[in-house]
Each structure stands twice: as C-alpha cells, then as structure tokens.
Scaffold this motif. Structure first.
Motif, PDB file in Angstrom:
ATOM      1  N   GLY A 130       0.785  -1.223   0.000  1.00  0.00           N
ATOM      2  CA  GLY A 130       0.000   0.000   0.000  1.00  0.00           C
ATOM      3  C   GLY A 130       0.816   1.271   0.000  1.00  0.00           C
ATOM      4  N   VAL A 131       2.067   1.215  -0.479  1.00  0.00           N
ATOM      5  CA  VAL A 131       2.920   2.401  -0.510  1.00  0.00           C
ATOM      6  C   VAL A 131       3.337   2.718  -1.944  1.00  0.00           C
ATOM      7  CG1 VAL A 131       3.797   2.065   1.821  1.00  0.00           C
ATOM      8  CG2 VAL A 131       5.024   1.038  -0.098  1.00  0.00           C
ATOM      9  N   GLU A 132       3.455   4.013  -2.225  1.00  0.00           N
ATOM     10  CA  GLU A 132       3.933   4.466  -3.528  1.00  0.00           C
ATOM     11  C   GLU A 132       5.423   4.723  -3.425  1.00  0.00           C
ATOM     12  OE1 GLU A 132       2.929   8.355  -5.984  1.00  0.00           O
ATOM     13  OE2 GLU A 132       1.351   6.833  -6.197  1.00  0.00           O
ATOM     14  N   VAL A 133       6.209   3.936  -4.133  1.00  0.00           N
ATOM     15  CA  VAL A 133       7.666   4.007  -4.041  1.00  0.00           C
ATOM     16  C   VAL A 133       8.179   5.164  -4.891  1.00  0.00           C
ATOM     17  CG1 VAL A 133       9.814   2.744  -4.328  1.00  0.00           C
ATOM     18  CG2 VAL A 133       7.720   1.504  -3.744  1.00  0.00           C
ATOM     19  N   ALA A 134       8.954   6.047  -4.277  1.00  0.00           N
ATOM     20  CA  ALA A 134       9.518   7.187  -4.993  1.00  0.00           C
ATOM     21  C   ALA A 134      10.624   7.793  -4.127  1.00  0.00           C
ATOM     22  CB  ALA A 134       8.427   8.227  -5.284  1.00  0.00           C
ATOM     23  N   PRO A 135      11.578   8.475  -4.772  1.00  0.00           N
ATOM     24  CA  PRO A 135      11.827   8.567  -6.215  1.00  0.00           C
ATOM     25  C   PRO A 135      12.495   7.301  -6.732  1.00  0.00           C
ATOM     26  CG  PRO A 135      13.526   9.745  -5.011  1.00  0.00           C
ATOM     27  CD  PRO A 135      12.542   9.264  -3.976  1.00  0.00           C
ATOM     28  N   VAL A 136      12.282   7.003  -8.013  1.00  0.00           N
ATOM     29  CA  VAL A 136      12.813   5.773  -8.590  1.00  0.00           C
ATOM     30  C   VAL A 136      13.555   6.061  -9.895  1.00  0.00           C
ATOM     31  CG1 VAL A 136      10.918   4.439  -7.606  1.00  0.00           C
ATOM     32  CG2 VAL A 136      10.765   5.212  -9.965  1.00  0.00           C
ATOM     33  N   VAL A 137      14.494   5.165 -10.217  1.00  0.00           N
ATOM     34  CA  VAL A 137      15.090   5.091 -11.551  1.00  0.00           C
ATOM     35  C   VAL A 137      15.043   3.639 -11.981  1.00  0.00           C
ATOM     36  CG1 VAL A 137      16.594   7.101 -11.245  1.00  0.00           C
ATOM     37  CG2 VAL A 137      17.461   4.821 -10.677  1.00  0.00           C
ATOM     38  N   CYS A 138      15.129   3.403 -13.278  1.00  0.00           N
ATOM     39  CA  CYS A 138      15.014   2.046 -13.812  1.00  0.00           C
ATOM     40  C   CYS A 138      16.099   1.813 -14.855  1.00  0.00           C
ATOM     41  CB  CYS A 138      13.628   1.845 -14.429  1.00  0.00           C
ATOM     42  SG  CYS A 138      13.404   0.233 -15.214  1.00  0.00           S
ATOM     43  N   THR A 139      16.940   0.814 -14.630  1.00  0.00           N
ATOM     44  CA  THR A 139      18.030   0.541 -15.563  1.00  0.00           C
ATOM     45  C   THR A 139      17.522  -0.037 -16.883  1.00  0.00           C
ATOM     46  OG1 THR A 139      18.415  -1.590 -14.450  1.00  0.00           O
ATOM     47  CG2 THR A 139      19.768   0.270 -13.761  1.00  0.00           C
ATOM     48  N   LYS A 140      16.379  -0.701 -16.871  1.00  0.00           N
ATOM     49  CA  LYS A 140      15.835  -1.230 -18.125  1.00  0.00           C
ATOM     50  C   LYS A 140      15.392  -0.083 -19.037  1.00  0.00           C
ATOM     51  CE  LYS A 140      13.308  -5.049 -18.425  1.00  0.00           C
ATOM     52  NZ  LYS A 140      13.853  -5.874 -19.544  1.00  0.00           N
ATOM     53  N   ILE A 141      14.681   0.897 -18.480  1.00  0.00           N
ATOM     54  CA  ILE A 141      14.266   2.053 -19.280  1.00  0.00           C
ATOM     55  C   ILE A 141      15.492   2.802 -19.792  1.00  0.00           C
ATOM     56  CG2 ILE A 141      13.207   4.349 -19.109  1.00  0.00           C
ATOM     57  CD1 ILE A 141      11.057   3.103 -17.336  1.00  0.00           C
ATOM     58  N   ALA A 142      16.477   2.998 -18.919  1.00  0.00           N
ATOM     59  CA  ALA A 142      17.697   3.691 -19.341  1.00  0.00           C
ATOM     60  C   ALA A 142      18.372   2.958 -20.493  1.00  0.00           C
ATOM     61  CB  ALA A 142      18.652   3.818 -18.165  1.00  0.00           C
ATOM     62  N   SER A 143      18.448   1.639 -20.389  1.00  0.00           N
ATOM     63  CA  SER A 143      19.078   0.854 -21.449  1.00  0.00           C
ATOM     64  C   SER A 143      18.340   0.995 -22.768  1.00  0.00           C
ATOM     65  CB  SER A 143      19.145  -0.619 -21.024  1.00  0.00           C
ATOM     66  OG  SER A 143      19.736  -1.415 -22.041  1.00  0.00           O
ATOM     67  N   LYS A 144      17.009   0.964 -22.712  1.00  0.00           N
ATOM     68  CA  LYS A 144      16.221   1.083 -23.937  1.00  0.00           C
ATOM     69  C   LYS A 144      16.357   2.461 -24.581  1.00  0.00           C
ATOM     70  CE  LYS A 144      12.729  -2.462 -23.025  1.00  0.00           C
ATOM     71  NZ  LYS A 144      11.285  -2.750 -22.868  1.00  0.00           N
ATOM     72  N   LEU A 145      16.648   3.476 -23.771  1.00  0.00           N
ATOM     73  CA  LEU A 145      16.794   4.824 -24.310  1.00  0.00           C
ATOM     74  C   LEU A 145      18.154   5.062 -24.958  1.00  0.00           C
ATOM     75  CD1 LEU A 145      15.096   7.015 -21.547  1.00  0.00           C
ATOM     76  CD2 LEU A 145      14.379   6.802 -23.938  1.00  0.00           C
ATOM     77  N   VAL A 146      19.201   4.373 -24.471  1.00  0.00           N
ATOM     78  CA  VAL A 146      20.554   4.671 -24.982  1.00  0.00           C
ATOM     79  C   VAL A 146      21.228   3.500 -25.690  1.00  0.00           C
ATOM     80  CG1 VAL A 146      20.990   6.523 -23.342  1.00  0.00           C
ATOM     81  CG2 VAL A 146      21.597   4.177 -22.713  1.00  0.00           C
ATOM     82  N   ARG A 147      20.791   2.272 -25.442  1.00  0.00           N
ATOM     83  CA  ARG A 147      21.410   1.117 -26.101  1.00  0.00           C
ATOM     84  C   ARG A 147      20.488   0.646 -27.228  1.00  0.00           C
ATOM     85  NH1 ARG A 147      21.773  -3.234 -23.314  1.00  0.00           N
ATOM     86  NH2 ARG A 147      23.837  -3.983 -23.941  1.00  0.00           N
ATOM     87  N   THR A 148      20.197   1.563 -28.143  1.00  0.00           N
ATOM     88  CA  THR A 148      19.252   1.290 -29.229  1.00  0.00           C
ATOM     89  C   THR A 148      19.860   0.407 -30.309  1.00  0.00           C
ATOM     90  OG1 THR A 148      19.891   3.427 -30.169  1.00  0.00           O
ATOM     91  CG2 THR A 148      17.894   3.364 -28.853  1.00  0.00           C
ATOM     92  N   TYR A 149      21.129   0.072 -30.165  1.00  0.00           N
ATOM     93  CA  TYR A 149      21.800  -0.813 -31.109  1.00  0.00           C
ATOM     94  C   TYR A 149      21.547  -2.287 -30.790  1.00  0.00           C
ATOM     95  CZ  TYR A 149      25.052  -0.505 -27.181  1.00  0.00           C
ATOM     96  OH  TYR A 149      25.597  -0.495 -25.925  1.00  0.00           O
ATOM     97  N   THR A 150      20.772  -2.571 -29.715  1.00  0.00           N
ATOM     98  CA  THR A 150      20.500  -3.954 -29.316  1.00  0.00           C
ATOM     99  C   THR A 150      19.101  -4.059 -28.746  1.00  0.00           C
ATOM    100  OG1 THR A 150      21.240  -5.774 -27.865  1.00  0.00           O
ATOM    101  CG2 THR A 150      21.452  -3.546 -27.003  1.00  0.00           C
ATOM    102  N   ASP A 151      18.572  -5.279 -28.746  1.00  0.00           N
ATOM    103  CA  ASP A 151      17.297  -5.521 -28.079  1.00  0.00           C
ATOM    104  C   ASP A 151      17.505  -6.336 -26.795  1.00  0.00           C
ATOM    105  OD1 ASP A 151      17.993  -7.951 -29.134  1.00  0.00           O
ATOM    106  OD2 ASP A 151      16.104  -8.295 -30.204  1.00  0.00           O
ATOM    107  N   ARG A 152      18.744  -6.386 -26.336  1.00  0.00           N
ATOM    108  CA  ARG A 152      19.089  -7.155 -25.133  1.00  0.00           C
ATOM    109  C   ARG A 152      19.176  -6.195 -23.943  1.00  0.00           C
ATOM    110  NH1 ARG A 152      21.663 -12.135 -26.358  1.00  0.00           N
ATOM    111  NH2 ARG A 152      23.126 -11.879 -24.623  1.00  0.00           N
ATOM    112  N   HIS A 153      18.072  -6.091 -23.210  1.00  0.00           N
ATOM    113  CA  HIS A 153      17.997  -5.140 -22.097  1.00  0.00           C
ATOM    114  C   HIS A 153      17.729  -5.828 -20.759  1.00  0.00           C
ATOM    115  CE1 HIS A 153      18.029  -1.974 -25.107  1.00  0.00           C
ATOM    116  NE2 HIS A 153      17.014  -2.570 -25.714  1.00  0.00           N
ATOM    117  N   GLY A 154      17.865  -7.151 -20.717  1.00  0.00           N
ATOM    118  CA  GLY A 154      17.692  -7.866 -19.457  1.00  0.00           C
ATOM    119  C   GLY A 154      18.847  -7.594 -18.509  1.00  0.00           C
TER     120      GLY A 154
END
Length: 207
Positions: free
Chosen positions: A95-119
C-alpha cells in the motif's frame, strides 16, 4: 554477503542516499501473485532480503513499517531493473507508492538502441563484465524456508544495480536523454497503479 530478515528491516539500518531494490513474487501478475521477498542493497556488496510472509504462514503480511519508511523516503533514490513491475507489486502488497525511482531497463532502452538485449543479465555482462545466473528465477518463492540458492540468486539482482545505473546515467547524459528518462521515472508509480487497474491492455495512450 546476504542477510535475511523475516517480516521487516531491522531498526536503524541505513542504505545511504541510494538503495537498489528488487522483488520476488509468486508469479508475474502483481494483482494476483503474492509478494514474497524484497531485496535491497546499498551497493556495498551486501544484500538484505526481507521475507514477507502471510499470517497463514506465521508472518505479518504487509506490517513492515521500517521497509515502508525506506520505500517512501523522498531523500533516498530507489534503483530498480524493470521498476514498472516492482513498484506495482509493492503498492499492491504494502500500500505504498515508491519514490523517487530510476530504472536501468528504461535507461538501457533509451541509450542502447543498437541492441534488443535489455535484461539484467545482459546489462551486467555487457556493461560491467559480470556474469549472473538466472537459474532460480522460476522457483517457488512462497515457501516458508528459502534455499541458499534462492537467496544467492535474489541477492545478485541488486548487488550490481548501483554500478549499472552509474554507467547508464553517463550514457543518458552523453546522448542528451537524461531529461526524458527522468520524466519516465516520475511517471512509473502511476504506471504501476494503472497496471493494477488492468490498463495494460487497452493501453490508455493508444489510438
């Protein structure tokens, strides 16, 4: 080092200004599948694993005030990989809203566009030269006694997130996309709540 805590974090435990967090659940639907474990690390080589047990198994369920205080502390950055799932699971179970957050998967998808391997396994190998195992990913996290293998796997999901975020943040800055990432991160708690309401499909942002 791995430290297992039943029900809640101990009093007085500090993770500094940034904590890496991951969760283990009974499945991949946060509306249906019970939260079983929350893993946390200060990036110092130690993982703290909080086992969340229901009353039927002798636990306290969502009664974990120290963990909740950390999750909602505005002065502590929470580092996730695939935060969308974790923040939804934590909101649904605690029942809690977690913040502030960052996500390495989103970051990877934004800058490692040369691959689809973001696991996480791919990021650890490609950016840090670290091999992690995913062998225990589909094991039974709801059992009252977790195995050493499960705890080792769970710990590996948080021990490298600080280093990954440092590398990915530098790439976001280099490519001029940090502001986009930060906007995505601010939206993540609400994205999780939308998922809990069933708005994965239809997508509110689709035509």
């Amino acid at each position: 080092m791995i430290q297992l805590h039943r029900h809640d974090l101990p009093e007085g435990l500090s993770f500094g200004s940034a904590v890496a967090i991951d969760t283990e659940t009974m499945g991949l639907d946060p509306r249906r599948d019970r939260l079983c474990l929350v893993q946390l690390s200060a990036g110092d080589g130690t993982a703290h694993c909080v086992q969340i047990l229901p009353a039927s198994l002798g636990g306290r369920g969502g009664d974990c005030p120290n963990l909740k205080k950390l999750l909602t502390d505005p002065s502590v950055l929470k580092i996730f990989h695939f935060a969308r799932f974790d923040v939804a699971a934590l909101y649904n179970a605690l029942g809690v809203e977690v913040a502030p957050v960052v996500c390495t998967k989103i970051a990877s998808k934004l800058v490692r566009t040369y691959t689809d391997r973001h696991g996480l396994k791919d990021l650890c190998k490609d950016l840090l030269g670290v091999e992690i195992s995913k062998q225990q990913q589909s094991s039974d996290w709801g059992q009252p006694e977790l195995t050493p293998e499960q705890l080792t796997y769970a710990a590996s999901d948080v021990l490298h997130l600080h280093a990954l975020w440092a590398r990915l943040k530098a790439l976001l800055e280099r490519e001029g996309r940090l502001d986009i990432a930060e906007a995505c991160y601010r939206f993540l708690p609400m994205r999780g709540r939308l998922d809990l309401l069933g708005y994965e499909d239809p997508d509110l942002f689709s035509h």
